[in-house]
Write a protein that holds these residues in place. Structure first.
Motif, PDB file in Angstrom:
ATOM      1  N   PHE A  84       0.849  -1.194   0.000  1.00  0.00           N
ATOM      2  CA  PHE A  84       0.000   0.000   0.000  1.00  0.00           C
ATOM      3  C   PHE A  84       0.886   1.247   0.000  1.00  0.00           C
ATOM      4  N   ASP A  85       0.318   2.348  -0.494  1.00  0.00           N
ATOM      5  CA  ASP A  85       1.104   3.563  -0.704  1.00  0.00           C
ATOM      6  C   ASP A  85       1.053   4.546   0.449  1.00  0.00           C
ATOM      7  N   LEU A  86      -0.115   4.657   1.090  1.00  0.00           N
ATOM      8  CA  LEU A  86      -0.297   5.717   2.074  1.00  0.00           C
ATOM      9  C   LEU A  86      -1.038   5.212   3.311  1.00  0.00           C
ATOM     10  N   SER A  87      -0.701   5.793   4.444  1.00  0.00           N
ATOM     11  CA  SER A  87      -1.521   5.660   5.644  1.00  0.00           C
ATOM     12  C   SER A  87      -2.827   6.423   5.411  1.00  0.00           C
ATOM     13  N   PRO A  88      -3.925   5.998   6.047  1.00  0.00           N
ATOM     14  CA  PRO A  88      -5.182   6.720   5.871  1.00  0.00           C
ATOM     15  C   PRO A  88      -5.306   7.990   6.703  1.00  0.00           C
ATOM     16  N   LEU A  89      -4.249   8.431   7.366  1.00  0.00           N
ATOM     17  CA  LEU A  89      -4.340   9.665   8.148  1.00  0.00           C
ATOM     18  C   LEU A  89      -4.535  10.870   7.219  1.00  0.00           C
ATOM     19  N   PRO A  90      -5.538  11.693   7.480  1.00  0.00           N
ATOM     20  CA  PRO A  90      -5.835  12.819   6.588  1.00  0.00           C
ATOM     21  C   PRO A  90      -4.664  13.761   6.352  1.00  0.00           C
ATOM     22  N   SER A  91      -3.828  14.000   7.366  1.00  0.00           N
ATOM     23  CA  SER A  91      -2.712  14.918   7.168  1.00  0.00           C
ATOM     24  C   SER A  91      -1.685  14.342   6.193  1.00  0.00           C
ATOM     25  N   ILE A  92      -1.578  13.028   6.112  1.00  0.00           N
ATOM     26  CA  ILE A  92      -0.707  12.399   5.120  1.00  0.00           C
ATOM     27  C   ILE A  92      -1.350  12.463   3.740  1.00  0.00           C
ATOM     28  N   ILE A  93      -2.641  12.232   3.680  1.00  0.00           N
ATOM     29  CA  ILE A  93      -3.371  12.339   2.417  1.00  0.00           C
ATOM     30  C   ILE A  93      -3.238  13.738   1.831  1.00  0.00           C
ATOM     31  N   ALA A  94      -3.241  14.743   2.691  1.00  0.00           N
ATOM     32  CA  ALA A  94      -3.180  16.134   2.227  1.00  0.00           C
ATOM     33  C   ALA A  94      -1.908  16.424   1.442  1.00  0.00           C
ATOM     34  N   ASP A  95      -0.846  15.678   1.705  1.00  0.00           N
ATOM     35  CA  ASP A  95       0.431  15.907   1.022  1.00  0.00           C
ATOM     36  C   ASP A  95       0.633  15.004  -0.185  1.00  0.00           C
ATOM     37  N   ALA A  96      -0.340  14.157  -0.487  1.00  0.00           N
ATOM     38  CA  ALA A  96      -0.190  13.181  -1.571  1.00  0.00           C
ATOM     39  C   ALA A  96      -0.710  13.739  -2.893  1.00  0.00           C
ATOM     40  N   ASP A  97      -0.101  13.298  -3.983  1.00  0.00           N
ATOM     41  CA  ASP A  97      -0.529  13.698  -5.327  1.00  0.00           C
ATOM     42  C   ASP A  97      -1.491  12.638  -5.856  1.00  0.00           C
ATOM     43  N   ILE A  98      -2.779  12.886  -5.673  1.00  0.00           N
ATOM     44  CA  ILE A  98      -3.783  11.904  -6.115  1.00  0.00           C
ATOM     45  C   ILE A  98      -4.784  12.517  -7.087  1.00  0.00           C
ATOM     46  N   GLU A  99      -4.565  13.738  -7.522  1.00  0.00           N
ATOM     47  CA  GLU A  99      -5.501  14.419  -8.413  1.00  0.00           C
ATOM     48  C   GLU A  99      -5.795  13.563  -9.640  1.00  0.00           C
ATOM     49  N   GLY A 100      -7.085  13.250  -9.839  1.00  0.00           N
ATOM     50  CA  GLY A 100      -7.516  12.523 -11.019  1.00  0.00           C
ATOM     51  C   GLY A 100      -7.224  11.036 -11.011  1.00  0.00           C
TER      52      GLY A 100
END
Length: 229
Positions: A84-100
């Protein structure tokens, strides 16, 4: 004082996924896993994910990643899942490039609750941060609804119960002591765990009740923002 929503349809709350009746009733479902699946799905959609697909099986999620060039977000018992690529913590998600990009998510409790009700089309995800919008969406459907607090390992947890209570209150129009609800979240063991691992800042986000109108809604096995009110 209540409004007239309860006259059009009824809402029931359960405080752990094991309380969902068997067979599963034909109602509208909202699943609440405040820390952290529900909040993560909301944030993923806000960050521009094409859609978010829930998984109960990590291997199925990994196959989805290869097939769709997807980003995988998840945890198992609070720990990372291999591949898996990311933890589900929102602050980590905020820094991820997932647009589209398509995103798959698997969590210990939230996606299990979704599986328990059968991943039906129209399933919505609720949290403290979108409680009013979820209530408005459920009420607008004018059908009986069930709000499911996921819980953990068969037991209720305060943060999920608070999220479910808040949605129920917004649905029925009953006033609640919001500061007392916030205190219950701050004092829960999961909040203490977040502080211990250095993510106590996540709590401020969770305590901003009704701060978003994103309502993740399952369509063809994928969560998209279904808020229409």
């Amino acid at each position: 004082m209540t409004n007239d929503r309860s006259e059009r349809s009824t809402v029931r709350r359960v405080d752990r996924l094991e309380e969902i009746p068997d067979p599963t009733p034909s109602v509208e479902f909202a699943v609440v896993d405040v820390i952290i699946s529900s909040t993560s799905i909301i944030r993923l959609l806000e960050q521009g994910a094409a859609y978010v697909r829930p998984f109960s099986d990590p291997e199925a999620a990994l196959s989805f990643k290869q097939r769709e060039d997807a980003v995988l977000v998840g945890e198992d018992g609070g720990g990372a899942i291999e591949g898996f690529d990311l933890s589900p913590l929102p602050s980590i998600i905020a820094d991820a490039d997932i647009e589209g990009r398509p995103v798959g998510i698997r969590t210990t409790n939230g996606t299990r609750a979704m599986e328990r009700v059968g991943f039906p089309d129209g399933l919505v995800v609720g949290s403290t941060i979108n409680a009013a919008a979820v209530a408005e969406e459920l009420a607008g459907r004018q059908r009986d609804a069930m709000i499911v607090a996921a819980g953990r390992q068969g037991e209720p947890v305060p943060e999920d119960t608070v999220g479910a209570e808040l949605i129920e209150a917004r649905y029925t129009g009953v006033d609640v002591d919001e500061e007392h609800l916030r205190e219950r979240v701050r004092d829960c063991s999961t909040a203490e765990w977040l502080r211990e691992i250095g993510y106590g800042n996540e709590l401020d986000d969770l305590l901003a009740f009704d701060s978003t109108t994103v309502v993740p809604t399952l369509e063809d096995g994928r969560f998209v923002d279904g808020y229409t009110s």
